[in-house]
Design an enzyme around this catalytic site. Structure first.
Site, short mmCIF file in Angstrom:
data_model
loop_
_atom_site.label_atom_id
_atom_site.label_comp_id
_atom_site.label_asym_id
_atom_site.label_seq_id
_atom_site.Cartn_x
_atom_site.Cartn_y
_atom_site.Cartn_z
N GLU A 1 1.04 -0.69 0.01
CA GLU A 1 -0.08 0.19 -0.19
C GLU A 1 0.91 1.16 -0.10
O GLU A 1 1.74 0.90 0.52
CB GLU A 1 -0.93 -0.12 1.82
CG GLU A 1 -1.86 1.44 1.78
CD GLU A 1 -2.51 1.52 3.09
OE1 GLU A 1 -3.02 1.89 3.95
OE2 GLU A 1 -2.28 0.00 2.90
N GLU B 1 -2.85 10.92 3.30
CA GLU B 1 -4.36 10.71 4.08
C GLU B 1 -4.21 12.48 4.83
O GLU B 1 -2.70 12.33 5.37
CB GLU B 1 -3.51 9.88 5.11
CG GLU B 1 -3.31 8.69 4.63
CD GLU B 1 -3.29 7.25 5.79
OE1 GLU B 1 -4.50 6.73 6.05
OE2 GLU B 1 -2.09 6.72 6.02
#
Length: 334
Positions: free
Chosen positions: A165, A170
């Site tokens: 990932e 974020e």
């Protein structure tokens, strides 16, 4: 906000003739770029994750997704994700996760080794505790076998199953992190090797009115620099009001190659191609403290609780737009 009918989805539904209607995927054009030829528009769309995509009807039957009811809307090259939606007058969580689809109704596999990716973002409506996530997982283009669009999710936390990932962004209006999570087999670097400006000591870098002014839209540019076919560093740049902002951060190592693959393993995943995912979520257990509280950001205990967000920020949402990828230095071209 609106979206147009995906002709691919419509034709597929007519040809398949199945009892479950094929949904129309909201169109979201993106651009693939080269230094020699500029940027070429791609015929792309988005699809909801299967877990949120279908509502169970009588006898477990499935109905096709209502994107607006799940907090997803597109307009032009922008997609907006709402955490909460009105359902029969009541405010309920939607917290959607979507993936980028190609015209073949399969996930777009972006091969980003020695390439860059840029995206315009508007995080102004994301308070403490909220996470507008823009990231990649090494999912299968066809949804892991023949499961189809919306299926086959995986990540380094081993949701669905374990896979590498790359968290491009974020973030909320108060804090941000970019984090590679390489995996070797099922052994993943769950914590990852993140770069958070606030945690690195840049306390005035990210936030409303700060160096990167999160009260206004800006462009996020991520470069995956390779040498000899191996990823050597991940570099972040920001552009706002026509000005490039320095200090976005660089990641040049990431754990052990022997155990989780390290930065080299992350580069191998990027070279094979990864699927773009976008989501909005909050976290009752940790209240997103790992992102925006304590040494990671200016938020305080309680600010990031889902109950506080729902009562104080019911319209919380994130906008991603103008997604471009290709040769390093090429995505700023029109």
């Amino acid at each position: 906000m609106s979206y147009k009918l995906s002709l691919t989805g419509l034709v597929a539904s007519l040809l398949l003739g199945t009892a479950v209607a094929q949904e129309a995927h909201p169109l979201l054009p993106t651009w693939k770029c080269t230094t020699s030829g500029g940027c070429v528009q791609q015929n792309t769309s988005v699809v909801l994750d299967r877990d949120s995509k279908y509502a169970k009807g009588a006898a477990g039957s499935r109905t096709t997704a209502d994107y607006a009811a799940m907090g997803v809307s597109t307009s032009g090259n922008a997609v907006t994700l709402y955490h909460y939606v009105r359902n029969n007058g009541a405010l309920t969580p939607a917290s959607p996760r979507i993936y980028l689809l190609g015209p073949d109704n399969k996930y777009v596999l972006m091969s980003l080794l020695n390439q860059e990716l840029s995206v315009d973002v508007d995080l102004s409506a994301l308070p403490c505790g909220e996470n507008g996530a823009f990231y990649f997982s090494e999912m299968a283009a066809d949804g892991r076998g023949n499961a189809g669009a919306g299926d086959g999710y995986c990540d380094a936390q081993c949701q669905g199953y374990c896979c590498p990932e790359m968290d491009i962004l974020e973030a909320n209006s108060q804090a941000t992190a970019m984090t590679p999570h390489p995996c070797k087999g099922n052994n993943c670097d769950k914590g990852g090797c993140g770069y958070n400006p606030y945690a690195s000591g840049q306390r005035g870098y990210w936030g409303p009115g700060k160096t990167v002014d999160t009260s206004k839209p800006f462009t996020v540019v991520t470069q995956f620099v390779a040498s000899g076919g191996k990823l050597t560093q991940i570099t972040r740049k920001y552009v706002q009001n026509g000005r490039q902002i320095s200090g976005g951060g660089t990641i040049s190592s990431c754990g052990s190659e022997g155990s989780t693959g390290g930065l080299t393993g992350m580069g191998e995943s990027l070279g094979r191609g990864m699927v773009l995912a976008m989501s909005i979520w909050n976290d009752a257990a940790q209240q997103m403290a790992w992102l925006d509280s304590g040494n990671n950001g200016p938020c305080t205990s309680g600010q990031g609780s889902p109950s506080n967000i729902q009562s104080q920020h019911p319209d919380t949402h994130v906008v991603f737009s103008n997604i471009r990828w290709g040769d390093i230095g090429s995505t700023g071209k029109n």
